[in-house]
Motif scaffolding. Sequence first.
Motif, mmCIF file in Angstrom:
data_model
loop_
_atom_site.group_PDB
_atom_site.id
_atom_site.type_symbol
_atom_site.label_atom_id
_atom_site.label_comp_id
_atom_site.label_asym_id
_atom_site.label_seq_id
_atom_site.Cartn_x
_atom_site.Cartn_y
_atom_site.Cartn_z
ATOM 1 N N TYR A 190 -26.429 -4.807 66.034
ATOM 2 C CA TYR A 190 -26.101 -3.918 64.923
ATOM 3 C C TYR A 190 -24.631 -3.608 65.944
ATOM 4 C CZ TYR A 190 -25.894 -0.172 67.851
ATOM 5 O OH TYR A 190 -25.525 1.407 68.493
ATOM 6 N N PRO A 192 -20.327 -3.091 63.765
ATOM 7 C CA PRO A 192 -18.921 -3.148 62.521
ATOM 8 C C PRO A 192 -19.145 -4.405 62.342
ATOM 9 C CG PRO A 192 -17.746 -3.130 64.790
ATOM 10 C CD PRO A 192 -19.434 -2.739 65.447
ATOM 11 N N PRO A 193 -18.222 -5.004 61.024
ATOM 12 C CA PRO A 193 -18.475 -6.396 60.377
ATOM 13 C C PRO A 193 -17.589 -6.987 61.312
ATOM 14 C CG PRO A 193 -17.449 -4.683 58.834
ATOM 15 C CD PRO A 193 -18.282 -3.620 60.079
ATOM 16 N N LYS A 197 -21.686 -11.155 65.368
ATOM 17 C CA LYS A 197 -22.971 -11.030 65.623
ATOM 18 C C LYS A 197 -24.129 -12.552 65.130
ATOM 19 C CE LYS A 197 -23.462 -7.832 62.876
ATOM 20 N NZ LYS A 197 -22.305 -7.285 62.850
ATOM 21 N N GLU A 251 -28.008 -9.266 57.627
ATOM 22 C CA GLU A 251 -28.113 -8.226 56.991
ATOM 23 C C GLU A 251 -29.480 -7.600 56.264
ATOM 24 O OE1 GLU A 251 -25.077 -6.953 55.945
ATOM 25 O OE2 GLU A 251 -23.850 -8.495 56.100
ATOM 26 N N THR A 295 -26.868 -6.236 61.101
ATOM 27 C CA THR A 295 -26.900 -5.521 60.393
ATOM 28 C C THR A 295 -25.806 -4.697 60.604
ATOM 29 O OG1 THR A 295 -28.339 -3.431 59.031
ATOM 30 C CG2 THR A 295 -28.586 -3.300 61.549
ATOM 31 N N ASN A 296 -25.402 -3.528 59.618
ATOM 32 C CA ASN A 296 -23.743 -2.799 60.152
ATOM 33 C C ASN A 296 -24.983 -1.575 59.956
ATOM 34 O OD1 ASN A 296 -22.471 -5.166 60.184
ATOM 35 N ND2 ASN A 296 -21.688 -5.150 58.455
ATOM 36 N N SER A 354 -11.286 -6.711 64.596
ATOM 37 C CA SER A 354 -12.574 -7.954 64.934
ATOM 38 C C SER A 354 -12.219 -9.330 65.095
ATOM 39 C CB SER A 354 -13.475 -7.169 64.070
ATOM 40 O OG SER A 354 -13.114 -8.120 62.761
ATOM 41 N N SER A 398 -12.964 -2.218 61.333
ATOM 42 C CA SER A 398 -14.276 -1.720 61.571
ATOM 43 C C SER A 398 -13.435 -0.459 61.690
ATOM 44 C CB SER A 398 -14.292 -2.021 63.057
ATOM 45 O OG SER A 398 -13.034 -1.997 64.348
ATOM 46 N N TRP A 401 -15.899 2.139 59.402
ATOM 47 C CA TRP A 401 -17.327 1.521 59.561
ATOM 48 C C TRP A 401 -17.748 2.603 61.354
ATOM 49 C CZ3 TRP A 401 -19.652 0.877 64.426
ATOM 50 C CH2 TRP A 401 -21.337 0.731 64.806
#
Length: 431
Positions: A190, A192-193, A197, A251, A295-296, A354, A398, A401
């Motif tokens: 898990y 931030p997008p 990941k 997700e 997952t975010n 990111s 990010s 988030w």
Amino acid sequence: MPEDSPLIQSLRTAVAAAPADVPLRLHLAELLLSEGQSDAAIAEAAVALQHAPGDAQARQLMARAMGVPQQSSEPPSARPSEQLSQPAAARPTAPAQTPRFDWKSAEEQVGDVVPPRFVDVEAPMRADGEDDPGDAEAWDVERPGGLRLADVGGMQEVKERLEAAFLAPLRNPELRKLYGKSLRGGLLLYGPPGCGKTFIARAVAGELGASFLSVSVNDVLDMWTGNSERNMHEIFQTARRQAPCVVFLDELDALGAKRSRTSHGGMRNTVNQLLTELDGIDSAANEGVFVLAATNVPWDVDNALRRPGRLDRTLLVLPPDAPAREAILRYHLRERPIENIDPAKLAKVTDGLSGADLAHVCEAAAERALLDSARTGTVRMIGMKDLLASAKEVVPSSDPWFAAARNVAMFANEGGMYDDLITYLKKRRKL
């Protein structure tokens, strides 16, 4: 094949950065044709026609590259001076019709260069959903690849956590047998997008020499009652047959949302089916099936999914550190025309961005150089000035988030799940 000139190489790079720019592609095709590279010119003209089917210049260039003789406006039987001296009745007349270019033949010659724009479906799916693929082999399983954790730039702390919590027991079957360690259970990534990941999950599969099966909400959910649960079961059946196999649930908050907040019965049944598959029919059912999820918003994932034997280990994946940023920048600049670039300086000024943000920085810098080259008519390289200006304009994606995660870490840190996040926020003075 002759080596391209520096100008052609630069134009190829510019075309790769702006594939829909038809005039730029035709300019490259003209240069290729003038250098005697007819096949390469045909390929570029064919792509130009794909973007602009009615472009007359592209059609004419295609004909010249394929050696089609151009229709002369004067008959070859007499020179202009001779024709003028002849009586009007004796002068040869021009053909009534000009031969048309054989486009069908041209398409056959460049068919391996330009893929079809549309694919015809042989049999449409029935409205009741009964024509969905019913066998587990319909799922796309990627075979073991060469990607390893060593290919992930930086992120040393993440690699060490993966090694200690997940990889070491899997690499040592004798010790695992001695201590009675089962291969069941999974890992939840898990953060931030845009921080890698999915890339890390593929690297883990490479470390294990396992197949990789990526699953998203679109692969599972279906409008027909019972089909979503069936899809979930078939995915895990495929993984069991292909073991060792890494099942990557992308997700997870969409696939395994909290059932207490879900009003739709079909969605609750899908979560129940996922829980059943994670447990396996018996203790040995999922041996060799490694489940990774990303997952975010882990706080939206059903708590039952994080019980022992399921996704019982968590790992926080943060924005890339300095070595990782430098590696990412090098990767996105590797095929672009650059000069005098200092990756270490760029990594320093892009702190907090990111991986997706860094890719955007490189793309924006390429756009700057391309537009400048188009205005001046002189192709130039991408320099530090372009990259620094682009980096200055990018706001870390990010930040929103972390704003949301801060409240969760402070007031909903049940069982210490977000201790790593709290430590990072304190270090960055965001808590």
